[in-house]
Design a protein around this motif. Sequence first.
Motif, PDB file in Angstrom:
ATOM      1  N   PRO A  99      46.847   9.813  19.023  1.00 58.25           N
ATOM      2  CA  PRO A  99      45.904   8.838  18.567  1.00 58.25           C
ATOM      3  C   PRO A  99      46.118   7.509  18.875  1.00 58.25           C
ATOM      4  O   PRO A  99      45.086   6.934  18.228  1.00 58.25           O
ATOM      5  CB  PRO A  99      46.205   9.378  16.912  1.00 58.25           C
ATOM      6  N   ASP A 105      53.268   7.898  20.778  1.00 57.49           N
ATOM      7  CA  ASP A 105      52.697   9.027  19.934  1.00 57.49           C
ATOM      8  C   ASP A 105      53.757  10.246  19.568  1.00 57.49           C
ATOM      9  O   ASP A 105      53.929  10.721  18.413  1.00 57.49           O
ATOM     10  CB  ASP A 105      51.431   9.426  20.037  1.00 57.49           C
ATOM     11  N   HIS A 140      50.890   4.453  12.701  1.00 52.71           N
ATOM     12  CA  HIS A 140      50.027   5.593  12.404  1.00 52.71           C
ATOM     13  C   HIS A 140      50.715   6.675  11.942  1.00 52.71           C
ATOM     14  O   HIS A 140      50.188   7.556  11.372  1.00 52.71           O
ATOM     15  CB  HIS A 140      49.209   5.731  13.693  1.00 52.71           C
ATOM     16  N   ALA A 396      39.286   5.033  19.278  1.00 52.57           N
ATOM     17  CA  ALA A 396      40.258   4.507  18.538  1.00 52.57           C
ATOM     18  C   ALA A 396      40.512   3.267  18.538  1.00 52.57           C
ATOM     19  O   ALA A 396      41.008   2.407  17.772  1.00 52.57           O
ATOM     20  CB  ALA A 396      41.738   5.395  19.081  1.00 52.57           C
TER      21      ALA A 396
END
Length: 427
Positions: A99, A105, A140, A396
């Motif tokens: 993401p 991530d 995130h 994104a």
Amino acid sequence: MKLVNLKDSTDTATFAQAVKRGLGKNQGLYFPTNIPVLKNIDKVLAMPFVERSSFILSTLLEEELADTISEIVQQAFTFPAPVVELNDKISILELFHGPTLAFKDFGGRFMAQCLSRLTNNEPVTILTATSGDTGAAVAHAFHGLENINVVILFPKGKISPLQEKLFTTLGDNIHTVAIEGDFDACQKLVKTAFDDPDVREGLHLNSANSINISRLLAQVCYYFEALSQIPAEKRDQLVVSVPSGNFGNLTAGIIAKAMGLPVKRFIAATNVNDTVPRYLQSGTWEPKTTVATISNAMDVSQPNNWPRIEALIEKGYVEKSILHGYCVDEDYTQIALRQLAHQGYTSEPHAAVAYRALINNLGEGETGLFLGTAHPAKFRETVENVLGQPISLPQALSDVATKDSLAGTLPSDYEALKQHMLGLLKP
């Protein structure tokens, strides 16, 4: 899983304890007391990514999180890590399909899933420093999780605008601070906070840097995923080049090697902040003043994870000979970007450093794999300037490009940071 503090052997922890503490006493890193060797590697490599990752992590963690490790991995690893062949000798492992379009991530999402299950609804404050991608991945991964606040420090004006927008525009439980200094100054502030009981205990402090063992173990998994995509006859002559700043990524690769990953050797590829390549050549640890480069996430002169690599060698898990350091300057980074583009592949500065180090170190009969740690659009201005052609933004990034940053600014002063955090988060 049993872990020991590399600075204090009396300070031990389970995986759950180490995840919640982040750092040990005296700012020491937690390190496994035993690294298991996987049996029947070919069978392991034949598994699907999520199933294999669950198996690897359950083997490392033994009984801890046994009931939920598969669920954690399924929720964390929801995107691929493809190997793309550039030619018959060299391939790239693309780790930017998550993401926030960066390799972090994997570790950030795995840590968030672990910590959310281990806190028992107690409040936690995540304090982390970022030289670029960590901030977005952590922000995130933890955004919106109950009872968890996140404070992210980053060097003001020293990361790409789009990198910054990915984590400074979220708000809610994500708090961001631009520090007037370099990344090493941000790391020093984080370490000082962990030594301060008012902050450590008052805010239930934790760290999401690669110093946190959960992030590190998650990264082990994508090295096995890479090897599963390499033809079996090429594996034992495979050289893996890792773009290195804080050295968590390379540490994970060497742990994978200790577990039986069938690779020949690793290259620690750095930009001109070359403390480790010089150390490997001379045996003298001499950090210099950090220099700003176009591969800014690697602008680190005192890498936090290096003691873990030293421990892996000293404890006999791997031979020192499997590791070679190589420094790539700014000119050759740009040349490497152009060389990749001539092969039809658009990359970014960090992967370019790893590519340049690889092609300069590949021996007869060897094949090479270098790590692509971020999507080139995260460094759009640099890549477009070097290649002389526009690149499009993925969704994104286009979603945050026009948003306002919510970050505050502080001097590189611990007391200022302490008062800011206590005023912001103290119950």
